[in-house]
Design a protein around this motif. Structure first.
Motif, PDB file in Angstrom:
ATOM      1  N   ASP A   1     -10.515  -2.523  -6.902  1.00  8.42           N
ATOM      2  CA  ASP A   1      -9.356  -2.665  -6.158  1.00  8.42           C
ATOM      3  C   ASP A   1      -8.565  -1.512  -6.345  1.00  8.42           C
ATOM      4  O   ASP A   1      -7.745  -1.335  -5.134  1.00  8.42           O
ATOM      5  CB  ASP A   1      -8.378  -3.837  -6.810  1.00  8.42           C
ATOM      6  CG  ASP A   1      -9.125  -5.288  -6.375  1.00  8.42           C
ATOM      7  OD1 ASP A   1     -10.159  -5.125  -5.631  1.00  8.42           O
ATOM      8  OD2 ASP A   1      -8.590  -6.251  -6.546  1.00  8.42           O
TER       9      ASP A   1
ATOM     10  N   ARG B   1      -6.863   0.367  -2.923  1.00  3.32           N
ATOM     11  CA  ARG B   1      -5.643   0.629  -2.569  1.00  3.32           C
ATOM     12  C   ARG B   1      -5.034   2.023  -2.335  1.00  3.32           C
ATOM     13  O   ARG B   1      -4.213   2.045  -1.565  1.00  3.32           O
ATOM     14  CB  ARG B   1      -4.559  -0.167  -3.881  1.00  3.32           C
ATOM     15  CG  ARG B   1      -4.625  -1.658  -4.001  1.00  3.32           C
ATOM     16  CD  ARG B   1      -3.826  -2.171  -5.205  1.00  3.32           C
ATOM     17  NE  ARG B   1      -4.107  -3.358  -5.226  1.00  3.32           N
ATOM     18  CZ  ARG B   1      -3.126  -4.276  -5.890  1.00  3.32           C
ATOM     19  NH1 ARG B   1      -1.833  -3.762  -6.297  1.00  3.32           N
ATOM     20  NH2 ARG B   1      -3.459  -5.375  -6.247  1.00  3.32           N
TER      21      ARG B   1
ATOM     22  N   TYR C   1      -3.344  -4.202   2.232  1.00  2.70           N
ATOM     23  CA  TYR C   1      -4.164  -4.853   1.360  1.00  2.70           C
ATOM     24  C   TYR C   1      -3.597  -6.230   0.679  1.00  2.70           C
ATOM     25  O   TYR C   1      -2.359  -6.346   0.612  1.00  2.70           O
ATOM     26  CB  TYR C   1      -4.223  -3.945  -0.068  1.00  2.70           C
ATOM     27  CG  TYR C   1      -4.904  -4.532  -1.040  1.00  2.70           C
ATOM     28  CD1 TYR C   1      -6.316  -4.212  -1.323  1.00  2.70           C
ATOM     29  CD2 TYR C   1      -4.099  -5.234  -1.963  1.00  2.70           C
ATOM     30  CE1 TYR C   1      -6.845  -4.560  -2.726  1.00  2.70           C
ATOM     31  CE2 TYR C   1      -4.918  -5.652  -3.173  1.00  2.70           C
ATOM     32  CZ  TYR C   1      -6.202  -5.286  -3.430  1.00  2.70           C
ATOM     33  OH  TYR C   1      -6.861  -6.056  -4.657  1.00  2.70           O
TER      34      TYR C   1
ATOM     35  N   ALA D   1      -8.629  -5.292   2.969  1.00  2.98           N
ATOM     36  CA  ALA D   1      -7.973  -3.949   2.950  1.00  2.98           C
ATOM     37  C   ALA D   1      -8.518  -3.329   4.256  1.00  2.98           C
ATOM     38  O   ALA D   1      -9.660  -3.308   4.671  1.00  2.98           O
ATOM     39  CB  ALA D   1      -8.407  -3.269   1.808  1.00  2.98           C
TER      40      ALA D   1
END
Length: 323
Positions: free
Chosen positions: A108, A112, A118, A142
């Motif tokens: 993650d 990001r 996101y 995302a």
């Protein structure tokens, strides 16, 4: 289209659950069945024991967490199982943290950094682009946006998104997911990518779908058409146009999908990591409508008719086992 969780993930779930329910004979029997099913399962079990064994060897004072003990810092002398439970809770917390870091947090953080938008588990986002197009981003998804005077290019990095495109022949609108590029011809469509698999389904209008690199194919899709790409395999299919993108209304519709596929579809809607620990159950096919806004209840409804049992280890982890 999707596969059950990897042996490493399943082994991590078994490791934690067997230590929280050491006297559950049925659970032990199911675990032993899973262990004998494949040498990969045995390898994963050995590796998880070695890895988490290292964590268990950390000195006790380094594994304590605030608020775990009683308020006065003491424990009744006749509470014989108390120390064991505290050690188990502390160890389980370390193990779960390690699993979360390995399977969730690190990927993650990388996403990001690359993404313009996101979403977290259970959260969707409406994105209004400068050209008049709209994107609805599904949970745990995302995407990156690149729009200028000459082109409109979206990269779906993970998850699923529904696009309602403002058609502009002078500036093609493209969505790239891995090795698959979808070009709008004036449409509303849904695309999803996860674990090297990509699907595109059209609700209105038409799109042109093409592959890149070692995946040379081109195809036009119209309302109700879909395409599923997995590795070098390209499968065309169809569905009712009105069922495309129903997740926007919190609905999950199964039409002969496997339980493994249903769990994959539910996963973005909950913070609880779901592991299927029974390969036969994972392959069973289901049909019906389920509420994405209540993923825990929907999971029970999906697996229960086939003898499945959802065992909640903690709020972070649930194991689906068969009877």
């Amino acid at each position: 289209m999707t596969e059950p969780r990897s042996p490493d993930e399943v082994a991590a779930g078994w490791y934690i659950f067997l230590r929280e329910e050491p006297d559950d004979r049925d659970l032990r029997r199911q675990f032993e069945v899973w262990l004998r099913e494949s040498p990969l399962h045995q390898q994963a079990w050995t590796e998880i024991n070695e890895t988490l064994g290292v964590l268990a060897s950390v000195p006790p004072e380094r594994k304590k967490s605030p608020g775990m003990g009683r308020r006065n810092g003491s424990m009744p002398a006749n509470d014989r199982v108390g120390p064991r439970r505290v050690r188990m809770a502390s160890f389980a917390g370390v193990a779960i943290a390690a699993c979360v870091a390995a399977f969730v947090l690190v990927p993650d953080l990388t996403l990001r950094l690359r993404a313009d938008h996101y979403t977290q588990a259970g959260v969707t986002e409406d994105i209004h682009l400068a050209d008049g197009s709209e994107v609805i981003l599904a949970p745990r998804s995302a995407l990156a946006i690149h729009i200028n005077a000459d082109e409109r290019r979206i990269t779906l990095l993970r998850g699923e998104a529904y696009f309602v495109v403002h058609h502009d022949p002078s500036r093609p609108f493209t969505v790239t997911t891995g090795s698959v590029t979808t070009t709008d011809i004036g449409t509303a469509f849904d695309t999803r990518t996860e674990g090297g698999e990509t699907s595109v389904a059209v609700r209105e209008g038409a799109v042109h779908v093409s592959g890149t690199g070692g995946l040379p194919f081109e195809r036009d899709l119209h309302a109700g058409d879909r395409i599923d790409v997995k590795g070098s395999q390209v499968e065309a299919g169809s569905q009712s146009p009105e069922t495309v993108g129903l997740w926007r209304d919190g609905m999950l519709v199964a039409q002969g999908n496997t339980i493994a596929e249903m769990v994959t579809a539910l996963q973005p809607w909950t913070r609880t990591h779901i592991i299927i620990a029974h390969d036969t159950l994972a392959a069973r096919r289901v049909s019906g409508s389920y509420d994405l806004r209540h993923p825990e209840t929907s999971l029970q409804l999906i697996v229960h008719p086939y003898g499945g049992k959802v065992m909640s280890v903690t709020s972070w982890l649930a194991v689906v086992a068969g009877r």
